[in-house]
Design a protein around this motif. Sequence first.
Motif, short mmCIF file in Angstrom:
data_model
loop_
_atom_site.label_atom_id
_atom_site.label_comp_id
_atom_site.label_asym_id
_atom_site.label_seq_id
_atom_site.Cartn_x
_atom_site.Cartn_y
_atom_site.Cartn_z
N SER A 21 12.83 -15.53 14.67
CA SER A 21 14.28 -16.53 14.68
C SER A 21 14.02 -17.49 14.63
O SER A 21 12.80 -18.60 15.12
N ALA A 22 13.57 -18.03 13.49
CA ALA A 22 13.02 -19.05 12.82
C ALA A 22 13.53 -20.56 12.31
O ALA A 22 13.94 -21.05 11.64
N GLU A 23 14.94 -20.69 13.06
CA GLU A 23 16.38 -21.56 11.72
C GLU A 23 15.65 -23.16 12.00
O GLU A 23 15.51 -23.91 11.24
N ALA A 24 14.24 -22.96 12.66
CA ALA A 24 14.10 -24.58 14.14
C ALA A 24 12.93 -24.88 12.40
O ALA A 24 12.99 -26.49 11.87
N LEU A 25 12.67 -24.24 11.57
CA LEU A 25 11.39 -24.36 10.31
C LEU A 25 12.06 -25.00 9.29
O LEU A 25 12.05 -26.21 8.78
N HIS A 26 13.55 -24.16 9.29
CA HIS A 26 14.22 -24.59 7.99
C HIS A 26 14.95 -26.17 8.56
O HIS A 26 15.28 -27.02 7.71
N TRP A 27 15.69 -26.36 9.64
CA TRP A 27 15.17 -28.10 10.28
C TRP A 27 14.20 -28.72 9.59
O TRP A 27 14.85 -29.98 9.22
N GLN A 28 13.17 -28.36 9.55
CA GLN A 28 12.04 -28.93 9.74
C GLN A 28 12.31 -29.39 8.43
O GLN A 28 11.93 -30.64 7.77
N SER A 29 12.23 -28.20 7.52
CA SER A 29 11.60 -28.40 6.15
C SER A 29 12.80 -29.21 5.57
O SER A 29 12.65 -29.78 4.20
N ALA A 30 14.25 -28.81 5.58
CA ALA A 30 15.08 -29.10 4.96
C ALA A 30 15.82 -30.69 5.71
O ALA A 30 16.34 -31.68 4.43
N THR A 31 14.60 -31.74 6.61
CA THR A 31 15.06 -32.49 6.99
C THR A 31 13.96 -33.94 7.17
O THR A 31 13.71 -34.61 7.66
N GLY A 32 12.82 -32.89 5.89
CA GLY A 32 11.61 -34.24 5.59
C GLY A 32 10.44 -33.88 6.96
O GLY A 32 9.69 -34.82 7.02
N LEU A 33 10.44 -33.32 7.53
CA LEU A 33 9.66 -32.92 8.85
C LEU A 33 9.13 -34.08 9.72
O LEU A 33 8.43 -34.25 9.68
N GLY A 34 9.69 -34.25 10.11
CA GLY A 34 10.20 -35.56 11.03
C GLY A 34 9.86 -35.53 12.36
O GLY A 34 10.51 -36.59 13.52
N PHE A 35 9.71 -34.61 12.99
CA PHE A 35 9.45 -33.48 14.34
C PHE A 35 8.56 -32.19 13.96
O PHE A 35 9.15 -31.53 13.48
N ARG A 36 8.02 -32.04 15.43
CA ARG A 36 7.11 -31.26 16.01
C ARG A 36 8.10 -29.93 16.95
O ARG A 36 9.47 -30.51 17.78
N VAL A 37 8.04 -28.72 16.43
CA VAL A 37 8.34 -27.64 17.33
C VAL A 37 7.95 -27.16 18.50
O VAL A 37 6.34 -26.84 17.87
N ALA A 38 8.44 -26.85 19.40
CA ALA A 38 7.03 -25.61 20.27
C ALA A 38 7.30 -24.21 19.81
O ALA A 38 8.77 -23.82 18.93
N GLY A 39 6.90 -23.65 19.70
CA GLY A 39 7.03 -22.24 19.08
C GLY A 39 6.32 -21.84 17.70
O GLY A 39 6.38 -23.24 17.30
N GLY A 40 6.96 -20.99 17.32
CA GLY A 40 7.18 -20.79 15.58
C GLY A 40 6.69 -19.58 15.53
O GLY A 40 6.74 -18.45 15.51
N TYR A 41 6.63 -19.49 13.55
CA TYR A 41 6.90 -17.95 13.07
C TYR A 41 5.24 -18.22 12.28
O TYR A 41 5.68 -19.20 11.24
N PHE A 42 4.19 -18.00 12.01
CA PHE A 42 3.20 -18.37 11.41
C PHE A 42 2.40 -16.86 12.52
O PHE A 42 2.26 -16.40 13.47
N ASN A 43 1.06 -16.66 11.94
CA ASN A 43 -0.11 -15.87 11.97
C ASN A 43 -1.25 -17.22 12.91
O ASN A 43 -1.61 -17.68 12.42
N GLY A 44 -0.95 -16.53 14.69
CA GLY A 44 -2.70 -17.28 15.58
C GLY A 44 -2.28 -16.76 16.52
O GLY A 44 -2.58 -15.55 16.48
N PRO A 45 -4.10 -17.40 16.89
CA PRO A 45 -4.66 -16.37 18.01
C PRO A 45 -3.56 -16.26 19.06
O PRO A 45 -2.77 -16.79 19.58
N TRP A 46 -4.39 -15.02 19.89
CA TRP A 46 -3.52 -15.28 21.39
C TRP A 46 -4.50 -14.75 22.34
O TRP A 46 -5.23 -13.64 21.82
N GLY A 47 -4.81 -14.60 23.13
CA GLY A 47 -5.70 -14.49 24.63
C GLY A 47 -7.29 -14.27 24.42
O GLY A 47 -7.40 -15.36 23.24
N PRO A 48 -8.22 -14.27 25.19
CA PRO A 48 -9.36 -14.65 25.12
C PRO A 48 -10.19 -14.35 23.92
O PRO A 48 -10.89 -15.26 23.82
#
Length: 812
Positions: A691-718
């Motif tokens: 569920s990544a609708e918040a990314l659409h909120w950002q890209s459709a409105t000029g990236l005016g705010f940051r969001v916690a969480g997300g849909y991307f590849n990132g690190p986890w754990g030590p």
Amino acid sequence: MSVDLSVVVPAYNEEGRLRPTLDAICAHLRAEPGRWGDWELIVVDDGSTDATAQIAKEAAADEPRIQLVSGDGNRGKGSALRLGVLASYGRRVLITDADLATPIEELDRLDKQLAAEDSAAAIGSRAHPDSRIEVHQRPMREWMGRMGNRLIRAVAVPGIHDTQCGFKLLDGDKARAAFADSRLDGWGIDVEILRFFRRAGWPVTEVPVRWSHQAGSKVRPLDYGRVLLELLRLRARAVRRVDLAVVGLFVLASVLLYKNLLADLDRGYLADSGQDQNQWEWFFAVTADNVAHLRNPLFTTLQGFPDGVNLMANTVMFGLSVPLAPVTLLFGPTVTWALVLTLGLAATASAWYWLIARRLVTNRWAAALGAASAAFAPPMISHGNAHPNFLVLFMIPVIIDRALRLCEGRNVVRDGVLLGLFAAYQVSLGEEPLLLASVGMLLFALSYALVRRDVAQAARRPLLRGLAVAAAVCLPLIAFPLGWQFFGPQSYKSVLHGDNAGNSPLAFLEFAGRSLAGSDEVADPLALNRTEQNAFYGWPLVALAVAIVVRLWRLALVKALAFTGLAAAFLSLGPKFRIPYTDIVLTGPWRGLAHQPLFESVIESRVALICAPVLGVLIALAADRLVVSRDRVSQVVGLAAVAAALLPVLPTPYPVRERSQVPEFITQGMYRSYLGEGESVVTVPLPNPGSAEALHWQSATGLGFRVAGGYFNGPWGPDHIGIYGATPRHTSNLLSEVRNSGRVPTIGPNWQAQARFDLAAWKAGLVVLEPQYNDAALYATVEKLLGRPGKRVGGVWVWDVHDPKDSVRTDS
């Protein structure tokens, strides 16, 4: 008529210099009659308006071996040379300008070199280190000429240093063949002839000569620019109508596949893309924003806040997202998304068509059929739902062609440099497709080497040298981006894909959900998801491939293709696989690669993508032979079998659903009054791969705010293992569970303290809940976690993290 040497002199308004030139040439040739044998001197008058023609006639009266050829008006040097060479009979043909800037005595050098090197052409080269320039041009003119010559070399004839010197000794028959094929009338004729010789495999040798700039020369520095324009026009004319028709059909096919998306870019969303369309639009938007504001394009904190996202470690496709940044800024990321998918698929098909037509078959429509089979194959269509990095593969055929040129060994350095540049660009489009293509090329090379050891032995040294050159060019270009990817902030070691990421053997025989004969009910149980249907070629196409291999087994190419396809299919089964309809589980060959660097992040079922071009080439080879077959029965039966195998896997248009609208709270900028410096928006649930609708909120409105969480590849754990999405926290896990189950858990002080801790870690400024599935349970959970009700603002529920009283203006 037997002539040992023909001398061709083009002339336009040369009354002041022509007679001394003709006298000098005749004197030189008469001096050693035994050496030059029977000769002729052809003067071509290119529509002169002075006494040039009359002077040539007077010289011919004194020397019968001189003849005048007159052109139809002033059409240019190219036209004059074509007339003169085609009128010649000599075993060898010397071309020289009327000003004799290169003295006729230099013919001796060219003649010796032509005989010693067994070349087809010896050209006087002012750029040769042993040449002697006796009278220079003005410095500015000389510099401009040198720059123009370098451009011409780069565009048309790499490896030849002096493309425009007018003093050339050519094999007569080859010269007449080249000039008969020529089309240019101007200064570009020299380059066109050299290109003809190079493409025919006829050796061209550059010879050092004496040269003097002559006053009144008709060659100007700007003429190098005219040569470039002539060459570009020549290339444009060389494009066949059938080529344009094929490319047009590929574009039309792509548009038809994406017609539902293109019909409504504002509200259309590819139904089978999961959250990937939101993700990719965000990638295009954030890259364009970084470019516009001159920020580091390899990193951002717009999602995954505050840790951020290593964009180089994600499939952002900088090779397209950066050059298309103006499109994204002007028209929005959805337009860029649609363009990349539609034109990228057509470009991939066109590239395969170019490679197959160039190297494998003579019939253009057979090449088109093979290219379409490769580019529009079921696995490609599956990735077309959501993965443009696996759809836009137009560089792969170009890389393959350049590797094959290295094997030929004609210009190892040039081809190695270009291969390095092409590979570096493909890294910017997608590293995993390049890795899989490399696996496919290695499988093919090994199998072909076993079948044709003589060819492999001849190609080994130039190939290895060229690959070393390519590495020397490529590695410095990609060193920093790859260093950032693997060692920069938010980098990771590998990506967890889970078990059972390999193909089932049955998947090769079934039809994909988007194939004409397929269905989602059959395909879904055999694939990770609808964007990863990496086999599904269908039993008719597999049977056709087997029949083609059996019929054409005598060809080394077919043997190598068969081994490559089988090996790729076997590797794609994964570390272990189950024999269909039994409980027998066997170890697969992927087990040896599964934990190796680079391969550990590959979804093994994707290796089956290698089979797509293999099948495409087999189909092209078969069709090419069928269309010229004189056995009408075999021709009809064969073409019918090809059609019957391809018809079931024809792709159907991508389905589209209506995407949810961005809340007014976001579009009207109401969120700004809640956010302090360096704070984020926490959506309920937090954006994740499901569920990544918040990314659409950002890209459709000029990236005016940051969001916690997300849909991307990132690190986890030590150990920094790669996962999809941000590092999960207790609160984000809780909200996701409520979203999925619809049940409100018991919330006590411990959960409330955990929520406060997680909100602080996310540097949250507000919490937002939009209307969605199970939103009532989500609202009740957040209300208990925060200890107060939310406020309805701009179509969403809002909790101000700063103000416990939450005193904001509500909707009326």
